[in-house]
Scaffold this active site. Structure first.
Site, PDB file in Angstrom:
ATOM      1  N   TYR A 162      37.870  43.160  42.398  1.00  0.00           N
ATOM      2  CA  TYR A 162      38.923  43.961  41.762  1.00  0.00           C
ATOM      3  C   TYR A 162      39.016  45.360  42.353  1.00  0.00           C
ATOM      4  CZ  TYR A 162      39.524  40.542  37.989  1.00  0.00           C
ATOM      5  OH  TYR A 162      39.793  39.409  37.269  1.00  0.00           O
TER       6      TYR A 162
ATOM      7  N   LYS B  14      28.079  32.568  42.172  1.00  0.00           N
ATOM      8  CA  LYS B  14      28.487  31.498  43.103  1.00  0.00           C
ATOM      9  C   LYS B  14      27.643  31.663  44.359  1.00  0.00           C
ATOM     10  CE  LYS B  14      31.230  28.057  44.205  1.00  0.00           C
ATOM     11  NZ  LYS B  14      31.239  26.761  43.489  1.00  0.00           N
TER      12      LYS B  14
ATOM     13  N   ASP C  87      31.400  27.483  38.527  1.00  0.00           N
ATOM     14  CA  ASP C  87      32.198  26.275  38.250  1.00  0.00           C
ATOM     15  C   ASP C  87      31.506  25.429  37.183  1.00  0.00           C
ATOM     16  OD1 ASP C  87      30.215  25.940  40.185  1.00  0.00           O
ATOM     17  OD2 ASP C  87      31.406  24.645  41.503  1.00  0.00           O
TER      18      ASP C  87
ATOM     19  N   ASP D 252      36.021  37.775  33.728  1.00  0.00           N
ATOM     20  CA  ASP D 252      37.413  37.815  33.281  1.00  0.00           C
ATOM     21  C   ASP D 252      37.885  36.392  32.952  1.00  0.00           C
ATOM     22  OD1 ASP D 252      40.022  38.556  32.821  1.00  0.00           O
ATOM     23  OD2 ASP D 252      40.424  39.306  34.835  1.00  0.00           O
TER      24      ASP D 252
ATOM     25  N   ASP E 121      38.392  34.395  28.952  1.00  0.00           N
ATOM     26  CA  ASP E 121      39.630  33.766  28.452  1.00  0.00           C
ATOM     27  C   ASP E 121      39.334  32.318  28.052  1.00  0.00           C
ATOM     28  OD1 ASP E 121      41.135  36.093  29.055  1.00  0.00           O
ATOM     29  OD2 ASP E 121      42.838  34.917  29.775  1.00  0.00           O
TER      30      ASP E 121
HETATM   31  C1  LIG Z   1      44.558  43.070  33.654  1.00  0.00           C
HETATM   32  C2  LIG Z   1      43.285  43.011  34.393  1.00  0.00           C
HETATM   33  C3  LIG Z   1      43.097  44.304  35.120  1.00  0.00           C
HETATM   34  C4  LIG Z   1      42.036  42.709  33.667  1.00  0.00           C
HETATM   35  C5  LIG Z   1      41.917  41.580  32.734  1.00  0.00           C
HETATM   36  O1  LIG Z   1      42.535  40.556  32.757  1.00  0.00           O
HETATM   37  C6  LIG Z   1      40.876  41.757  31.733  1.00  0.00           C
HETATM   38  O2  LIG Z   1      40.191  42.769  31.743  1.00  0.00           O
HETATM   39  O3  LIG Z   1      40.678  40.850  30.912  1.00  0.00           O
HETATM   40 MG   LIG Z   2      41.507  39.022  31.499  1.00  0.00          MG
END
Ligand SMILES: CC(C)CC(=O)C(=O)O
Ligand SMILES: [Mg+2]
Ligand SMILES: NC(=O)C1=CN([C@@H]2O[C@H](COP(=O)(O)OP(=O)(O)OC[C@H]3O[C@@H](n4cnc5c(N)ncnc54)[C@H](O)[C@@H]3O)[C@@H](O)[C@H]2O)C=CC1
Length: 351
Positions: free
Chosen positions: A135, A185, A217, A241, A245
């Site tokens: 990033y 990884k 993975d 990240d 999710d």
């Molecule tokens: C929008 C991104 C910079 C970061 C992201 O998806 C997050 O921090 O969950």
């Molecule tokens: Mg995110």
């Protein structure tokens, strides 16, 4: 005590509003000041993270952040895009440790994307590194000798960056069930090999914590197959990240996962930090009153606990959220019908 409030874009202001109503109801005498960030700041001031917003954040005891992201900004040069504001805040304030707890609340077992008996066992914490990785590496577009366009992004971690997040992971594990899973990884990436080597070195200082390593993975697969096996997961910026999710759907919805981004700076009241839901600005539902504000309300609780030293108030907020969910007040993301304000009202009624 003063907090900076940065609502941002899309559903950011909608979910932040509900968290602030909860803060008002607690009547803790906390001063707060709001500033523009993300696309909202770009449209008003020409930059997603104006100097006055950064200065306000720096001068506060903690930051409550909504979300950034605005489709009308997607064609801007990268440094002007809304997402640069959250990346910029994390970097400028050295907030390198992102804590993302994922736990199934009582009553939500049937609303997970997983079978209830699998979901019911989830109580994990993802410790995501937030200041390095791909990033923040150099990036660009170039043309190959054959005339093709090529995009490139540099992935790297320095030893010191890995060491400090490894310590954060081990310390978090010491405060929980003393199990740490480091996700990388290393079978393919040198960045990950260094990560693994340094995590192993740091582990010598934490003999009471059981360390295991897992490729990312497999970790994604294991989070769906048997998420109850995890206590603390420590991982890099990109993997954390994505996995967080994923973890959010295991507990029911992305609208449920809160986060704290911490560094080393201490204030008079606690550890300075930024608090935000893990989701983005959700342009598809923005302005419709459909966003689930629970992740932001739970982020407020983390702010109260970590940055303001108000653990009792944090407990109150978390208990009110738990009661609201147990009473079946659910947003559309969880299969219910409650809107953003209705969920906020329900939490307020149970404070
Ligand atoms: C929008 C991104 C910079 C970061 C992201 O998806 C997050 O921090 O969950
Ligand atoms: Mg995110
Ligand atoms: N920290 C931040 O500010 C983040 C910003 N973003 C930005 O947000 C924008 C949208 O990104 P997406 O990939 O769509 O991710 P997103 O997290 O905004 O939305 C993904 C999906 O989840 C739903 N969703 C998200 N939050 C919800 C909530 N509280 N209640 C109910 N449903 C919810 C959305 O409606 C959408 O269908 C982009 O500009 C992205 O860069 C994305 C992630 C983090």
């Amino acid at each position: 005590m003063k907090i900076a409030v940065l609502p941002g874009d899309g559903i950011g202001p909608e979910v932040t509003r509900e968290a602030l109503r909860v803060l008002d109801a607690l009547d803790l005498g906390i001063e707060r000041e709001e500033a523009l960030v993300g696309g909202a700041a770009y449209h008003a001031k020409g930059h997603p993270l104006p100097p006055e917003t950064l200065a306000l954040a720096e001068a506060s005891d903690g930051i409550l952040f909504g979300a950034v992201g605005d489709p009308t900004c997607d064609a801007l040069e990268r440094h002007l895009r809304p997402e640069q504001a959250i990346l910029g805040l994390r970097k400028a304030l050295t907030l390198f440790a992102n804590l993302r707890p994922a736990k199934v609340f009582a009553g939500l077992e049937d609303h997970s994307a997983l079978r209830p008996e699998v979901a019911g066992a989830i109580d994990l914490l993802i410790v995501r590194e937030l200041n390095g990785d791909v990033y923040f590496g150099e990036k660009g577009f170039r043309t190959t000798p054959s005339g093709e366009r090529e995009g490139w992004d540099m992935m790297s971690y320095s030893e010191s960056e890995v060491r400090r997040i490894a310590h954060a992971g081990f310390r978090a594990a010491q405060g929980r069930n003393k199990r740490l899973c480091s996700v990388d990884k290393a079978n393919v990436l040198e960045t990950s090999q260094l990560w693994r080597d340094v995590v192993i070195e740091v582990s010598a200082q934490y003999p009471d914590v059981a360390l295991e390593h897992m490729y990312v993975d497999n970790a994604a697969m294991q989070l769906v197959k048997n998420p109850g096996q995890f206590d603390v997961v420590v991982t890099g910026n990109l993997f954390g990240d994505i996995l967080s999710d994923l973890a959010s759907m295991c507990v029911g919805s992305i609208g449920m996962l809160a986060s704290a981004s911490l560094g080393e700076r201490q204030t008079a009241h606690g550890t300075f930090g930024l608090y935000e839901p893990i989701h983005g600005s959700a342009p598809d539902i923005a302005g419709k009153g459909l966003a689930n504000p629970m992740a932001t309300i739970l982020s407020l609780a983390m702010l109260l606990r970590h940055s303001l030293g108000l653990a009792e108030a944090a407990d109150r907020v978390e208990a009110a959220v738990a009661r609201t969910l147990a009473d079946g007040v659910l947003g559309r993301d969880l299969g219910g019908t409650a809107g953003t304000t209705e969920i906020g009202d329900a939490v307020l009624a149970r404070l």
